[in-house]
Structures are given as C-alpha cells and as structure tokens.
Design an enzyme around this catalytic site. Structure first.
Site, PDB file in Angstrom:
ATOM      1  N   GLU A 111       2.605   4.212   3.989  1.00 27.74           N
ATOM      2  CA  GLU A 111       1.189   4.171   3.619  1.00 27.74           C
ATOM      3  C   GLU A 111       0.453   5.432   4.064  1.00 27.74           C
ATOM      4  O   GLU A 111      -0.445   5.909   3.370  1.00 27.74           O
ATOM      5  CB  GLU A 111       0.544   2.906   4.192  1.00 27.74           C
ATOM      6  CG  GLU A 111       1.044   1.644   3.501  1.00 27.74           C
ATOM      7  CD  GLU A 111       0.471   0.374   4.084  1.00 27.74           C
ATOM      8  OE1 GLU A 111      -0.262  -0.323   3.379  1.00 27.74           O
ATOM      9  OE2 GLU A 111       0.768   0.084   5.266  1.00 27.74           O
ATOM     10  N   GLU A 131       6.925  -4.995   4.550  1.00 29.12           N
ATOM     11  CA  GLU A 131       6.100  -5.957   5.288  1.00 29.12           C
ATOM     12  C   GLU A 131       6.399  -7.416   4.959  1.00 29.12           C
ATOM     13  O   GLU A 131       6.418  -8.269   5.872  1.00 29.12           O
ATOM     14  CB  GLU A 131       4.605  -5.666   5.058  1.00 29.12           C
ATOM     15  CG  GLU A 131       4.065  -4.468   5.828  1.00 29.12           C
ATOM     16  CD  GLU A 131       4.239  -3.139   5.114  1.00 29.12           C
ATOM     17  OE1 GLU A 131       3.611  -2.156   5.526  1.00 29.12           O
ATOM     18  OE2 GLU A 131       5.018  -3.095   4.129  1.00 29.12           O
TER      19      GLU A 131
END
Length: 259
Positions: A111, A131
């Site tokens: 990210e 995740e």
C-alpha cells in the site's frame, strides 16, 4: 536529524528515505509510522527538495506491512493522519515520490508503494495484499488504489486471493514501472528521480495534481475544464519557470529552474 526507525539522505534535490527495521522485515508499528509522517511533512515543506525515494533497509524486504507481532503483543495501534508510513492518506502532496521496492512488499508495504507515483522494483520483489488471510482488509488505500491502477478484474484477482505477484508480473499488470537487478535498484530509482528533477518543478507538481484530481472527476470534460482551478496549475503560470523554460530552449542551454 536522527531517527530510530528510518534514515534519510539528501542528494541534490532528492530525498531518500530508508525504512530501517530489517530485523522485522521493515514492518511498521505506530512509532515508525509517526516518524515517517514527520519525515514526509518536512519533505513537503522544504522548497529545496523536489523528489523523494522510499525504500527498505537490507535485501529481504521493502516492508512486510503492519507489524503483526507488535499488534499481537498488545501494543497500542494507531496511524498518523497522513496514513501508513506517512503516505497512504497524504492526498495533498504534489511532489513526486518513488518507491524503490527491494524484496517483499506485503500488505501495508504494498500500500505504501501504491501510494507512490512510480514503483521501481528489484527482480526479487514480491507484492501482495494478504490481509484477508489474517482476518483483516487492505484499508490503507490498497483496495482503492490497486483497481484504479490496474483495472477492476486484475485487482480483484489479487485482492480476493491474497496471492503473491512477482516484479515481472507487476510490470505486466501495470503497477511497476521498471524491474532491475537488486544491486542496481537505488541507482535506477535515482535515475528516474534525476529525469524528474531535470524538468520544471512547478510543471511537475501541476501535472501530478491535474492527473490525480482529474481521475476523481466524473468525466474527461469535467477534468479538462476543472484543471484551470487547481492550485498548482495557477502556481505554474505565475512561476518564473514559465519564462525560463522557453528562454533556455532558445538560448540552447540547460534551464535554471526555481522551486
């Protein structure tokens, strides 16, 4: 200024920021995020710095993302207003940032890279948003940036599986600009930074702002007509660089840009 979890180096107009937690695969915990937020606050405010490069210490990881061991130990979790690594929620930065990705860029590490304007990857780089495999979701911008950068179906293929993507596939998908041997990574990242620095900084900032704000407009026409209202566009037209560029071209010399 000395830092506990990162290091910085200035070369001309370029700031290089190195995440320095190699023992944790450069995973980030709240103190490291707060420190990086300070670094990028200073970068944004410094008129002498035009481009930043962010990378990770060691040869194993750019960043493994959120420090799950710190979280599991009960450490208080928080993120600065500017986001993970001080970048993922920093939507007003018009100076370019380059991610020099060495090794693993997982979860929040990916990210961070997606929040940068360019990604230069070593040939052993690996990207993923894993995740969901630990009961979380990529909420530091990954779920929104990845579809915008490579298209919905390709992004969903990564997001819904958490699968690992190597550097060459990342380039084919479109989120990596260049793949290079790991030994040459920072050299190539600085080569890209130097190409940016050779351009007018006011033009670069105007271009970056127009691209990102334009992508949020509902139509191409709205983006085209709205750009005249953007702050960096107006600053470009008021800058001495607007005269210096054509004058240097006419005089067959390198322009002397001002920041």
């Amino acid at each position: 200024m000395s830092y506990a979890f990162c290091s910085t180096e200035i070369t001309g107009r370029v700031l290089t920021v190195t995440i320095n937690r190699p023992e944790s695969m450069n995973a980030l915990h709240p103190p490291a995020n707060a420190e990086l937020a300070e670094v990028f606050d200073a970068f944004a405010a410094n008129p002498d710095l035009w481009v930043a490069i962010i990378t990770g210490a060691g040869d194993r990881a750019f960043s493994a993302g959120n420090d799950l061991k710190y979280q599991a130990s009960g450490g208080k979790m928080y993120v600065p207003e500017s986001g993970f690594a001080g970048l993922t929620s920093r939507f007003d930065l018009t100076k370019p940032v380059i991610a020099a990705v060495n090794g693993i860029a997982m979860g929040g590490g990916f990210e961070i890279a997606l929040a940068c304007d360019l990604i230069i990857a070593s040939d052993n780089a690996v990207f993923a948003l894993p995740e969901p495999k630990v009961g979380l979701a990529a909420l530091a911008g990954g779920l929104h940036r990845l579809p915008r950068q490579i298209g919905q179906k390709q992004a969903m293929g990564m997001i819904l599986t958490g699968r690992h993507v190597g550097a060459e596939e990342g380039k084919a998908l479109g989120f990596v600009n260049e793949v290079t041997p790991q030994a040459d990574l920072l050299t190539r990242a600085h080569a890209w930074a130097d190409m940016i620095v050779a351009c007018s900084p006011t033009s670069i900032r105007a271009s970056k702002e127009a691209v990102y704000r334009g992508l949020d407009e509902p139509t191409l026409e709205a983006a085209y007509r709205g750009q005249s209202k953007y702050g960096e566009i107006n600053a470009m037209f008021k800058s001495p660089n607007l005269i210096e560029g054509p004058m240097a071209f006419a005089q067959k010399r390198k322009p002397q840009w001002t920041g």
